[in-house]
Design a protein around this motif. Structure first.
Motif, short mmCIF file in Angstrom:
data_model
loop_
_atom_site.label_atom_id
_atom_site.label_comp_id
_atom_site.label_asym_id
_atom_site.label_seq_id
_atom_site.Cartn_x
_atom_site.Cartn_y
_atom_site.Cartn_z
N ASP A 266 29.32 51.43 50.23
CA ASP A 266 30.58 51.83 50.64
C ASP A 266 30.54 53.20 51.40
OD1 ASP A 266 33.46 52.40 51.04
OD2 ASP A 266 33.82 52.86 48.99
N GLY A 267 30.15 53.02 52.86
CA GLY A 267 29.98 54.45 53.56
C GLY A 267 28.66 55.04 53.03
N ALA A 268 28.77 56.26 52.67
CA ALA A 268 27.72 57.14 52.23
C ALA A 268 27.43 56.96 50.86
CB ALA A 268 27.80 58.46 52.43
N SER A 269 28.05 55.82 50.25
CA SER A 269 27.75 55.53 48.71
C SER A 269 27.25 54.21 48.20
CB SER A 269 29.13 55.70 48.08
OG SER A 269 29.64 57.02 48.19
N VAL A 270 26.66 53.93 47.07
CA VAL A 270 26.45 52.71 46.71
C VAL A 270 26.93 52.71 45.31
CG1 VAL A 270 24.35 51.33 45.62
CG2 VAL A 270 23.91 52.99 47.17
N VAL A 271 27.86 51.35 45.51
CA VAL A 271 28.83 51.08 44.58
C VAL A 271 28.23 49.89 43.51
CG1 VAL A 271 31.21 50.27 43.65
CG2 VAL A 271 30.69 51.99 45.60
N LEU A 272 28.16 50.22 42.23
CA LEU A 272 27.59 49.04 41.15
C LEU A 272 28.65 48.95 40.41
CD1 LEU A 272 24.98 51.25 41.40
CD2 LEU A 272 24.15 49.89 40.08
N ARG A 273 29.10 47.44 40.32
CA ARG A 273 30.28 47.05 39.65
C ARG A 273 29.74 45.92 38.43
NH1 ARG A 273 33.18 42.48 40.65
NH2 ARG A 273 35.29 42.44 39.98
N LEU A 274 30.43 46.29 37.40
CA LEU A 274 29.89 45.48 36.10
C LEU A 274 31.24 45.02 35.40
CD1 LEU A 274 27.53 44.17 34.31
CD2 LEU A 274 27.82 46.38 32.99
N LYS A 275 31.36 43.72 35.38
CA LYS A 275 32.56 43.07 34.90
C LYS A 275 32.40 42.18 33.81
CE LYS A 275 37.07 41.31 36.42
NZ LYS A 275 37.94 41.09 37.62
N ASP A 276 32.87 41.91 32.71
CA ASP A 276 32.75 41.10 31.76
C ASP A 276 34.31 40.62 31.56
OD1 ASP A 276 33.95 42.14 29.12
OD2 ASP A 276 32.33 43.79 29.83
N ASN A 277 34.23 39.35 30.84
CA ASN A 277 35.44 38.80 30.01
C ASN A 277 35.47 39.06 28.62
OD1 ASN A 277 33.46 36.91 29.48
ND2 ASN A 277 34.79 35.12 30.09
N GLY A 278 34.86 39.86 28.04
CA GLY A 278 35.04 40.32 26.69
C GLY A 278 36.06 40.91 26.00
N SER B 157 29.59 59.19 39.92
CA SER B 157 30.73 58.99 38.98
C SER B 157 30.48 57.69 38.35
CB SER B 157 31.98 59.55 39.69
OG SER B 157 32.15 58.35 40.73
N ILE B 158 31.44 57.81 37.39
CA ILE B 158 31.42 56.21 36.58
C ILE B 158 32.93 56.28 36.19
CG2 ILE B 158 30.68 57.24 34.49
CD1 ILE B 158 29.70 54.56 33.87
N THR B 159 33.66 55.21 36.28
CA THR B 159 34.75 54.83 35.69
C THR B 159 34.75 53.43 35.13
OG1 THR B 159 35.69 53.82 37.94
CG2 THR B 159 36.13 56.25 37.65
N VAL B 160 36.08 53.39 34.40
CA VAL B 160 36.30 52.17 33.69
C VAL B 160 37.59 51.80 33.70
CG1 VAL B 160 36.97 53.53 31.28
CG2 VAL B 160 35.75 51.03 31.21
N HIS B 161 37.81 50.23 33.71
CA HIS B 161 39.09 49.85 33.63
C HIS B 161 39.20 48.73 32.92
CE1 HIS B 161 42.92 48.06 35.11
NE2 HIS B 161 42.38 46.94 35.25
N ARG C 180 40.91 41.19 27.40
CA ARG C 180 41.10 40.82 28.83
C ARG C 180 39.82 41.48 29.71
NH1 ARG C 180 47.66 41.74 30.41
NH2 ARG C 180 48.05 40.49 28.85
N GLY C 181 38.71 41.63 28.83
CA GLY C 181 37.58 42.16 29.64
C GLY C 181 37.46 43.65 29.94
N THR C 182 36.58 43.93 30.60
CA THR C 182 36.20 45.18 30.98
C THR C 182 35.35 45.44 32.43
OG1 THR C 182 36.15 45.89 28.65
CG2 THR C 182 35.35 47.59 30.26
N GLU C 183 35.85 46.24 33.00
CA GLU C 183 34.97 46.78 34.22
C GLU C 183 34.59 48.05 34.35
OE1 GLU C 183 35.86 46.65 39.04
OE2 GLU C 183 37.12 45.10 37.84
N PHE C 184 33.46 48.42 34.64
CA PHE C 184 32.48 49.66 35.06
C PHE C 184 32.17 49.89 36.49
CE2 PHE C 184 32.08 49.57 30.26
CZ PHE C 184 32.56 50.61 29.91
#
Length: 439
Positions: free
Chosen positions: A205-217, A263-267, A273-277
Motif C-alpha cells: 500500500d504505497g510506501a507500506s507493507v500491510v499484513l492482514r490476519l483474519k479468523d472466524n473464531g 503500527s497494528i490495529t484490531v477489529h 464474529r471473528g477477529t482481524e489484525f
C-alpha cells in the motif's frame, strides 16, 4: 471627621500597632514559606525514595523472571529431545507418533510462553535490541507459518496464505518479525474452533507493507478492544481457562511492531464474529535476493560430538538424538571432565551447558578454544543454555562459542548448525583457506 482620623494616624500608639501588625504578618508569611519549602523537600525526598524503590522492585522482578525462565527451560529441554527422539525411531506402537507430536506441540507452547514473558520484561525495561537488515516479507512470514503449522493442523483448521506476485521488503529484524506474525497466528488458532479458517495476506500500500490476519473464531467484545494490547490484559473467561495464556503476547507484538516504525490495529464485530489484525510496516525498495546459506549443502557424515550438561536427562536425551542421527557422541557432566573428554575424543562439535558445577561453561569454552585437535581444525562450540538475555548471548560469544542456543532447543536447528559448519569447512579447504569458524 477626616481631620480627627488624620490626627489619630499620627498618634504614636497607632503607629506602633500598625508596625507590630505588619511585622507579625511578615513573620507569618515567612513561616508559611518555610513550612511550604519543608513540605516540598519532604515530598521530593519521598518521590525519590519511591522512584528508587520502584526501580529496585522492577530489577528484582526482571531477575526473578530471568531465573524462572532458566529453571523452566532446563526440564523442558529433555522433554523436547525425548519427543524428537520418539519421532525418529521406529515405533512399536502406532500411537507413539501421535504421543510424540502432542508432547512436541506442548513443549513448543511452553517455550513460547517463556519467550513472551521474557520479552515483556525486556520491552518494559527498554532492553530489546533489533538486528535489522533488508528482509523479504515472505521470509519471516513463511517462518512464522511453519512454526504454527502443527498447531493449526492439530485443530483441523484451514490456513490460507496470500502473498503478492512480486517480493516486498522491509528493513527489520527477521527473527522478531517472524515472532510478531507467529504470535498473531498462534493467537488466531487458539481462539478459532476446530475446522475454522484463518486467512493471512500480504500486500503493498504505497510506501507500506500491510499484513492482514483474519479468523472466524471467538471474536472480541467491544469493551475489550481498547485494552487488547495492554500488558497482562485478557478477556473475561470461565474458570476452565480453555484458551490459557499470560496476557503478554499481544503486548509484545505491538511493541515489536512499533520498534520497527509500524503500527497494528484490531477489529472485531463482537463475540463469535471473528477477529482481524492489521500490521503496517514501512516498505523499502527492492534489494537483491540473498543466497540461502544452507543451499545445496551435502549431508554431514559421522561427527565426533561432545555433550556437556550436568542435567543427566537433558544430556542423555540429546546424546541419543545425535547418535540416532549418525554421530559419535560422548557425554560429560562437568567442566573438568568435559576438557578431558574433549582432548581424548578430539571433538569436532561441542554442545555445552553454561550453568555447570565447579567450572562454568564460559570457562570451558575459553579453554577449549585454546586447544587444537590433531587435524588442527577449529571445533564448533555451541552454548546450549537456559540463560537467553542479550547479555548472556554476548558473554557466550566472548567466551569462544560460535553459537548461543536457548533451551529447549529445536534439534533440527542444531543439526543445521552442524551441517553448515562442516560445509563451510569444506568450502574453505577447497579454496585453500584456513579452518572455518562459524561465529
Amino acid at each position: 471627621m477626616n481631620r480627627r482620623l488624620r490626627d489619630a494616624q499620627h498618634e504614636p500608639g497607632v503607629a506602633r500597632d500598625r508596625s507590630s501588625s505588619l511585622r507579625v504578618s511578615a513573620e507569618r508569611r515567612m513561616q508559611d514559606m518555610q513550612e511550604a519549602n519543608a513540605h516540598l523537600v519532604h515530598a521530593t525526598l519521598a518521590a525519590e525514595q519511591l522512584g528508587e524503590s520502584a526501580k529496585r522492585v522492577k530489577r528484582q522482578q526482571d531477575e526473578f523472571i530471568a531465573m524462572l525462565a532458566h529453571e523452566l527451560r532446563n526440564p523442558l529441554a529433555p522433554i523436547r529431545s525425548a519427543a524428537a527422539l520418539l519421532d525418529r525411531i521406529e515405533p512399536v506402537d502406532p500411537r507413539v507418533k501421535a504421543i510424540s507430536d502432542i508432547v512436541g506441540r506442548q513443549v513448543a507452547h511452553m517455550a513460547r510462553l517463556l519467550d513472551d514473558l521474557l520479552d515483556a520484561s525486556r520491552v518494559t525495561s527498554g532492553k530489546v535490541t533489533l538486528r535489522r537488515r533488508p528482509t523479504s516479507v515472505a521470509e519471516f512470514v513463511d517462518e512464522a507459518v511453519e512454526t504454527t503449522r502443527s498447531l493449526v493442523e492439530s485443530q483441523h483448521q484451514t490456513l490460507t496464505l496470500t502473498l503478492p506476485p512480486s517480493p516486498l521488503y522491509v528493513n527489520g529484524d527477521p527473527t522478531r518479525l517472524a515472532q510478531v506474525v507467529g504470535n498473531l497466528l498462534h493467537n488466531a488458532s487458539k481462539y478459532t474452533p476446530d475446522d475454522g479458517t484463518i486467512d493471512l495476506s500480504v500486500r503493498q500500500d504505497g510506501a507500506s507493507v500491510v499484513l492482514r490476519l483474519k479468523d472466524n473464531g471467538g471474536g472480541i467484545a467491544e469493551e475489550a478492544i481498547e485494552g487488547i494490547f495492554d500488558l497482562f490484559t485478557q478477556e473475561e473467561r470461565s474458570l476452565s481457562r480453555s484458551h490459557g495464556g499470560l496476557g503478554v503476547g499481544l503486548a509484545v507484538v505491538r511493541s515489536m511492531v512499533e520498534l520497527h516504525g509500524g503500527s497494528i490495529t484490531v477489529h472485531s464485530d463482537g463475540i463469535g464474529r471473528g477477529t482481524e489484525f492489521t500490521v503496517v510496516l514501512p516498505r523499502i525498495d527492492h534489494v537483491a535476493e540473498p543466497v540461502p546459506v544452507h543451499a545445496n549443502e551435502p549431508e554431514v557424515g559421522s561427527a565426533r560430538v561432545l555433550v556437556v550438561d550436568d542435567n543427566q536427562d537433558a544430556g542423555d536425551m540429546l546424546a541419543m538424538l545425535l547418535q540416532v542421527s549418525g554421530h559419535d557422541v560422548e557425554v560429560a557432566r562437568d567442566g573438568l571432565t568435559a576438557l578431558t573428554a574433549f582432548a581424548r575424543q578430539r571433538s569436532q562439535v561441542v554442545l555445552c551447558d553454561i550453568g555447570l558445577p565447579g567450572m562454568s561453561g564460559y570457562e570451558v569454552g575459553k579453554r577449549m578454544r585454546l586447544q587444537k585437535n590433531e587435524d588442527d581444525l577449529e571445533p564448533l562450540l555451541i552454548a546450549l543454555t537456559g540463560y537467553d538475555s542479550p547479555a548472556d548471548r554476548a558473554r557466550t560469544l566472548a567466551s569462544g562459542f560460535d553459537c548461543h542456543v536457548a533451551k529447549p532447543a529445536d534439534f533440527d536447528a542444531i543439526l543445521a548448525l552442524i551441517q553448515h559448519h562442516f560445509a563451510a569447512r569444506r568450502t574453505n579447504a577447497a579454496a585453500g583457506r584456513g579452518p572455518a569458524i562459524s561465529r
